[in-house]
Design an enzyme around this catalytic site. Structure first.
Site: not given
Ligand code: ATP
Ligand code: MG
Length: 137
Positions: A112, A115, A126, A49, A9
């Site tokens: 965070n 993913h 994905e 998402y 990320k």
């Protein structure tokens, strides 16, 4: 042999952690069979998402994910989906086990660092969102 989708990320690419995070994945026995750096648009993030569109953090999540470059990857290995989630650690870094990527690098629940797909169907979706089959080797 199983495939999963992984993403480094923007909080992590910004801190130049691409290599260190990839090393964690490789050390766990996962093989990077496709990888590219992308700066996704807000629309890309909203589409990627879509399953979270009703969640209260959807705006925050999609703005963050389009705020800088990410590294999207396909990982291959025995039980790759579960193994990747184990190496990532809990979503909230405050709850992540020692030695996990999120314990080591994540800044907060939102920022965070990584993913990873949570099931075979999401992994397939994905992977197909970012890669053509011929990009994977
Ligand atoms: P990921 O799907 O990113 O691998 P996850 O499966 O552990 O993580 P999800 O519940 O799918 O977690 O949430 C997707 C992402 O949304 C999380 O990784 C996190 O960055 C963000 N997120 C989840 N809950 C919150 C929250 N309460 N506030 C802000 N961001 C959140
Ligand atoms: Mg998830």
């Amino acid at each position: 042999i199983e495939r999963t989708f992984s993403m480094i990320k923007p909080d992590a690419t910004k801190r130049n952690l691409t290599g260190k995070i990839t090393a964690h994945l490789e050390e766990a026995g996962l093989r990077v069979v496709a990888s590219k750096r992308v700066h996704m648009s807000l629309r890309d993030a909203q589409a990627f998402y879509a399953e979270h569109s009703e969640r209260p953090f959807f705006g925050e999540l999609t703005e963050f994910m389009s705020s800088g470059p990410t590294v999207v990857q396909v990982l291959e290995g025995e039980n790759a989906i579960a193994k990747n989630r184990e190496v990532m650690g809990a979503t909230n870094p405050a709850e992540a086990d020692a030695g996990t990527i999120r314990k080591e690098y994540a800044l907060s629940l939102g920022e965070n660092s990584v993913h990873g797909s949570d099931a075979p169907e999401t992994a397939a979706r994905e992977i197909a969102f970012w890669f053509a089959e011929r990009d994977i080797a």
